[in-house]
Structures are given as C-alpha cells and as structure tokens.
Design an enzyme around this catalytic site. Structure first.
Site, mmCIF file in Angstrom:
data_model
loop_
_atom_site.group_PDB
_atom_site.id
_atom_site.type_symbol
_atom_site.label_atom_id
_atom_site.label_comp_id
_atom_site.label_asym_id
_atom_site.label_seq_id
_atom_site.Cartn_x
_atom_site.Cartn_y
_atom_site.Cartn_z
ATOM 1 N N ASN A 190 0.875 -1.177 0.000
ATOM 2 C CA ASN A 190 0.000 0.000 0.000
ATOM 3 C C ASN A 190 0.910 1.224 0.000
ATOM 4 O O ASN A 190 1.464 1.605 1.031
ATOM 5 C CB ASN A 190 -0.889 -0.052 1.256
ATOM 6 N N ARG B 135 -2.609 -1.862 -3.492
ATOM 7 C CA ARG B 135 -3.714 -0.916 -3.429
ATOM 8 C C ARG B 135 -3.461 0.146 -4.499
ATOM 9 O O ARG B 135 -2.397 0.778 -4.515
ATOM 10 C CB ARG B 135 -3.740 -0.263 -2.055
ATOM 11 N N HIS C 223 -11.958 4.824 -0.739
ATOM 12 C CA HIS C 223 -12.034 3.944 0.442
ATOM 13 C C HIS C 223 -12.822 2.663 0.152
ATOM 14 O O HIS C 223 -13.366 2.032 1.044
ATOM 15 C CB HIS C 223 -12.656 4.671 1.660
ATOM 16 N N ARG D 107 -7.646 17.958 4.888
ATOM 17 C CA ARG D 107 -8.358 18.287 3.640
ATOM 18 C C ARG D 107 -9.731 18.855 3.984
ATOM 19 O O ARG D 107 -10.335 18.447 4.978
ATOM 20 C CB ARG D 107 -8.532 17.031 2.773
ATOM 21 N N GLU E 148 -8.298 -3.175 5.190
ATOM 22 C CA GLU E 148 -8.159 -3.084 3.733
ATOM 23 C C GLU E 148 -7.114 -4.070 3.213
ATOM 24 O O GLU E 148 -7.254 -4.638 2.133
ATOM 25 C CB GLU E 148 -7.765 -1.650 3.344
#
Ligand code: ADP
Length: 406
Positions: free
Chosen positions: A17, A99, A187, A247, A385
């Site tokens: 990842n 990923r 996501h 963000r 994940e």
C-alpha cells in the site's frame, strides 16, 4: 493434496500500500487461513527511508533501521522482497497485491496486471496526478525485478461502480463527464471489507440499508443497499465530502476561483493548501490529529470537532436519502474505531433518524453501541483493507494454480 494446497503450504502473498512518502506492506500465508505473518512500513521515501516490521503478534522483528538515503523505490522493493524471503526462511512469494487508488470506470474488480493494464492505469494519471503514480511505482519496480511474479491491482474506486449513474454525475458539460470528470468514490477496499463482515454482525443490515463512516485521516461515508454501494461522499478525487485531517471536504468552487483571481494563488499553492493545510488542522490551528483536538482546551479545536461532527451528520442525512432509509450505521477507521466522544456526538445529533445510542456500550468500545430499542442499529467494526487485497490476491493465485493443473 492438490497442487494448490501443496504450493499454498509453502508460499506467501505480499500486500503493498504505497502512500505519499511511505509503503506499508503485509505478508499473508497462502494456506487456507490466510494468516498475516508479518507487516511493516518503509517510511521517509525520497529522503531518508526507514524500515520496520512486526510479527503476527505485533512484536518488532526488524528495525526501525535506516536504509540508504534517497534509495529508489526499485531498490527499496528489492531490499523488501529479500528481507521477506530471508525472514520467512525462503518461503516463496507467490504474488503481490497492490492498493491502487483509481481504477477508472472499467475496473469494477481487481485486475491481474500485464502491460496493457499498466498502460491503462498510467492513462488515468492526469485524473489523479499525485496518488496514481505513487501506487504504480512499486508495481513497475516489481515487474522489472521479478518479471514472472503475478501482480494484482485492487482499486479504491471499484466498490462504488455499483452506484446508479445519477450518483456518479456532476452537473458539468457532457464532454467533461465523458473525459472523466465523474464521482469515482474512494475507500472502496475498506467498504468492501465492512460489507463482507457485516452479515456476521447484523443480517438485517447486510440485506438492508447501511451507511458506513470511514473516519481516518482521510474520511468518507458510503451508503450501501444489500452490501453494494449506492452513494458516497468522496467524488472525483479524495478532497471532497467530509471534513478530514488536513483536507477541507465540501467546498464551494467559487472559493477556488477567488483564491486564483483575488489572492493570486497558483495551481500548486492551491493544491498544497487543499491537501495539507485545511480540515481539522486548518480550522483548529492546533492539529489535524483527532487525539490532539480531543485533548485540547483551545476553542478553535472544539469548533473543528463540532464541524467534523456536523458534516458527518449532514452527510448521514443525505446518504439515508440516497438509500431511501436507514437500517444500520457503522463507524470504522482510526477515529470511528477509537473516538467514543465523536461517535456519541454524531449519534446524539442524528437521533431524528431513529438512532438511540447506548452510552455505556459506546464508552467501553462494544461492537454494538445502539440501545436494544434503537430502530437503527449502530456498530463499531475495525476495517482491514490489507486483508481484502490479500484475499483477492490469494484467489488469483489459486485460480492460476488450478488453471495449471486442469
Ligand atoms: P489513515 O487515514 O492515515 O489510515 P487512521 O485510520 O489511522 O488514518 O486514523 C487516524 C486518525 O484516528 C487520527 O485523527 C487519530 O487521531 C485518530 N485516532 C486514533 N486513535 C484515536 C483515539 N484513541 N482517540 C481519538 N482519535 C484517535
């Protein structure tokens, strides 16, 4: 014993990842229980890389140790695979799963990477110029170093390809939509994990209408019906929707015009501000880390938390509208799994939807945090994940192995 079982007993799969300056990795046993054997991270890529790894119990097995300054991703991948094979007594790495943030419209499922797939993923770089190249770098490095190693890309966007077309459109001229200006959603690997395990927690929710709040440094929410995405808060890129660590989330595009026209900010200054200086950090002026804000007495820290909660509640209402109702609500990721005061505030302010919090269950970190009489069940489910990537990669290894023997 089948050929696959014999192979699986010896082999492992590697999950990678790649982030802005780090690559997280995990190694899973290819045998049927798919145990995670070791995991770790290379941080400080581009400056002074550092490597560390832990075993399945969480004990440190390597590092933190520094690596050659300015080492390339190619060199780091070489060193990592050497370390894995050596550390696991020469067990063979059967495949690598990655990923990848953007799969575009065509990748509705993980893809076995070949030259054509890699070209198509490179063609998406203009839509995702910061993240996509970082995700592709380790793939390109491994393809050069180990040309026969099967590699698979698992996309953050695939899970959302079940959204109705209207949920994917912006009100832009059609030509721009056709050129890629769409709501992709992100996501997706986290939501896929939650959709997979939800039936174990709540069969009604798994069949019905569930909103999942993935609240980490990056944060988004997804409405699922029958375990399939129907709406999500992130859109074209990972900036929109909820307030995040650094963000902004939802933002009037007029502000961007104002920054350019009246404040003279150029594209790179705006980009840097939107990714690094907004969100919890920008509003609080204290930190983008929720733990710091919860521990702070600063009124701006409190206001940042209030805005974070307000935006979640706002989007929860919108997502319940998109799903035409709400049976269950799931909290996950760093804040969702650990921050009981945030969960409590969100649930209190969303009581109108039929959410009734069990404060004691919430405080002790129970799986179900809604009261027995709550018409919406509320859950805290840790996401994983990496396991989703590992399972897709293992399925691929198994399919190839069965193809070889049949
Ligand atoms: P990422 O998106 O980088 O994977 P994580 O899912 O690890 O992020 O979430 C990081 C966020 O979770 C940070 O804001 C951090 O403060 C928050 N967090 C982690 N543990 C706690 C805790 N015990 N209480 C409150 N917030 C927490």
């Amino acid at each position: 014993m089948s050929a696959y079982a014999a192979e699986a007993n010896k082999g492992v799969v590697l999950v990678l990842n790649a982030g802005s300056s780090s690559i997280k990795f995990a190694v899973y046993d290819a045998a049927s229980d798919a145990k995670r054997l070791t995991h770790g991270e290379i941080e400080g890529i581009g400056t002074q890389p550092r490597f560390h790894a832990r075993d399945s119990e969480g004990a440190e097995v390597a590092g933190p140790r520094t690596v050659k300054a300015n080492a390339s991703v190619h060199d780091l991948m070489h060193a990592l695979l050497d370390w894995v094979e050596h550390h696991l007594d020469g067990r063979k790495i059967l495949a690598a799963g990655h990923r990848v943030v953007l799969g575009g419209l065509e990748h509705t499922a993980p893809a076995l990477i070949d030259a054509a797939v890699l070209d198509r993923l490179r063609a998406l770089i203009p839509l995702m110029p910061i993240h996509q190249p970082r995700n592709l770098e380790p793939i390109e490095a491994l393809a050069k170093l180990y040309p026969h190693l099967p590699q698979i890309a698992c996309f953050d966007t695939s899970f959302h390809r079940t959204m109705p077309e209207v949920a994917q459109l912006y009100g832009l001229p059609r030509k721009l939509t056709e050129e890629g200006a769409r709501r992709y959603g992100f996501h997706g690997l986290s939501y896929e994990y939650i959709a997979r395990v939800l039936p174990k927690f709540d069969k009604r929710a798994a069949r019905g209408r569930t909103v999942v709040a993935h609240l980490g440094n990056g944060a988004s929410m997804c409405a699922m019906v029958g375990g399939r995405s129907v709406a999500t808060t992130m859109g074209f890129g990972p900036l929109s929707g909820l307030l995040m660590g650094t963000r902004p989330g939802e933002l009037d595009p007029g502000i961007l015009l104002w920054l350019m026209q009246a404040k003279g900010m150029d594209e790179s200054a705006i980009e840097s501000m939107l990714y690094h200086d907004c969100g919890l950090k920008g509003v609080s002026g204290v930190s983008g880390d929720m733990r710091d804000l919860l521990a702070s007495d600063d009124p701006h820290a409190k206001q940042a938390i209030d805005l974070f909660v307000y935006r979640i509640c706002w989007e929860l209402g919108a997502l319940a509208a998109a799903a035409e109702g709400l049976d269950a609500f799931v909290f996950t990721a760093g804040i969702g799994e650990n921050a009981a005061p945030i969960r409590a505030a969100v649930c209190r302010q969303s009581a109108w939807l039929g959410i009734d919090l069990d404060p004691e269950a919430n405080d002790r970190g129970a799986e179900r945090i809604s009261s027995a009489s709550s018409s919406v069940s509320v859950w805290v489910i840790p996401t994983d994940e990496e396991r989703v990537i590992a399972e897709h990669t293992l399925a691929l290894v198994q399919a190839r192995s069965e193809g070889e023997v049949s």
